[in-house]
Enzyme design. Structure first.
Site, short mmCIF file in Angstrom:
data_model
loop_
_atom_site.label_atom_id
_atom_site.label_comp_id
_atom_site.label_asym_id
_atom_site.label_seq_id
_atom_site.Cartn_x
_atom_site.Cartn_y
_atom_site.Cartn_z
N LYS A 267 7.42 -5.26 4.13
CA LYS A 267 8.50 -5.49 3.15
C LYS A 267 9.84 -5.51 3.85
CE LYS A 267 6.33 -3.42 -0.87
NZ LYS A 267 6.01 -2.19 -1.58
N GLN B 9 7.13 3.39 -3.36
CA GLN B 9 5.78 2.93 -3.00
C GLN B 9 4.71 3.82 -3.64
OE1 GLN B 9 5.02 0.12 -1.12
NE2 GLN B 9 2.90 0.59 -1.61
N ASP C 250 10.04 -3.44 -9.25
CA ASP C 250 8.59 -3.42 -9.46
C ASP C 250 8.26 -3.80 -10.91
OD1 ASP C 250 6.64 -3.08 -7.63
OD2 ASP C 250 6.61 -0.88 -7.68
#
Ligand code: NAD
Length: 296
Positions: free
Chosen positions: A54, A98, A121
């Site tokens: 990422k 995460q 997200d």
């Protein structure tokens, strides 16, 4: 009949290149760069690889990338305090915590603590609710990736019978909402669905997001259907001691019947980070009152 293989790697690379151009346009207008901060708690090796990728891809797209690494013993209060700091930081457009989180942390409480405007997200109930009401919002990355793959493959979604296998908040539910918004007739199948094979056989579009290696077989697929395999499962390989990645779909038998199909790896997987970058840019645009569609 052999299905056309959808090259997710190539579609994701094109999308990242488009985003990089738009980041430059954003910088000209906002006089700053979009910024993404990823928070990693603990030392899960798969998460570490994912977070590293990422970071690399965020920087390659010209955005600011920050990583905050916290020990596996981090308490919920400590993580909430980190999230609050990022919520208040004007340079941060996107916050991604995460998953999975260590067991002492209430994942839902963390999801709900993130400012919905920075929720790249797309998991915050405010964004999930908007998605379900058909209102523009930050949308979970993997479902967004599935929709882009369908579009790039020329699959007609409006009016199609779509079957989504799986009802997680990360994949199944949001991809079903996106398909509905695109005017598909949507069935959500799950672990309690009776005769899943028969349900699948009705589908013009199958999205498999189950986490069960090669569950979906070729004889479940309607001839010519589009098959999007979200699953990432590690199974023992033919060579002893090595594992290999397989999806939720048995590729060989499904590809013999489907019209288009994504492989694993190299299908949906690469789209997820590309869509995270897209969401970060979108969040930055919303925060700067710039129409994301006006960036060229
Ligand atoms: P999850 O475990 O949260 O949800 C799985 C869903 O499948 C559940 O809703 C359950 O009802 C359903 N299910 C379980 N067994 C079933 C069965 N036998 N028949 C029908 N339905 C069944 O998983 P998730 O987070 O949605 O992820 C699903 C898969 O997608 C996993 O393999 C995961 O690794 C993968 N994934 C990939 C990406 C990517 O970037 N490609 C991103 C997220 C998840």
């Amino acid at each position: 009949m052999t299905a056309t293989r959808i090259d997710g790697k190539a579609v994701a690379a094109d999308l990242r290149a488009e985003i990089a151009v738009k980041v430059k346009a954003f910088e000209k207008r906002a006089k700053r760069l979009p910024g993404l901060t990823v928070v990693l708690v603990g030392e899960d090796p798969a998460s570490e690889v994912y977070v590293r990728n990422k970071g690399i891809q965020t920087r390659e797209a010209g955005m600011v990338s920050n990583e905050i690494k916290l020990p596996g013993s981090t308490s919920q209060a400590e993580l909430l305090s980190v999230v609050a700091t990022l919520n208040a930081d004007p340079a941060v457009d996107g916050i991604l915590v995460q998953m999975p989180l260590p067991k002492q942390i209430d994942t839902q409480a963390i999801i709900e603590a993130i400012d919905p405007a920075k929720d790249v997200d797309g998991l915050h109930p405010a964004n999930a609710g908007k998605l379900n009401q058909g209102i523009e919002a930050l949308t979970p990355c993997t479902p967004l990736g599935c929709m882009i793959l369908l579009e790039k493959s020329g699959v007609q979604v409006a009016g199609a019978n779509a079957v989504v296998i799986g009802r997680s908040i990360l994949v199944g539910r949001p991809v079903a909402a996106l398909l509905l918004a695109a005017n598909a007739t949507v069935t959500i199948a799950h672990s309690r669905t009776k005769d899943l094979a028969a349900v699948c056989r009705q589908a013009d579009i199958v999205i498999a997001a189950v986490g069960k290696p090669e569950l979906v077989r070729g004889d479940w697929i309607k001839p010519g259907a589009a098959v999007i395999d979200v699953g990432i499962n590690r199974v023992p390989g033919v060579e002893s001691g090595k594992t290999r990645l397989v999806g939720d779909v048995h590729y060989e038998s499904a590809a013999a019947v489907a019209g288009v199909i994504t492989p694993v790896p190299g299908g949906v997987g690469p789209m997820t980070i590309a869509c995270l970058l897209q969401n970060t840019l979108t969040a930055a645009c919303y925060r700067e009152k710039i129409d994301p569609k006006s960036l060229v």
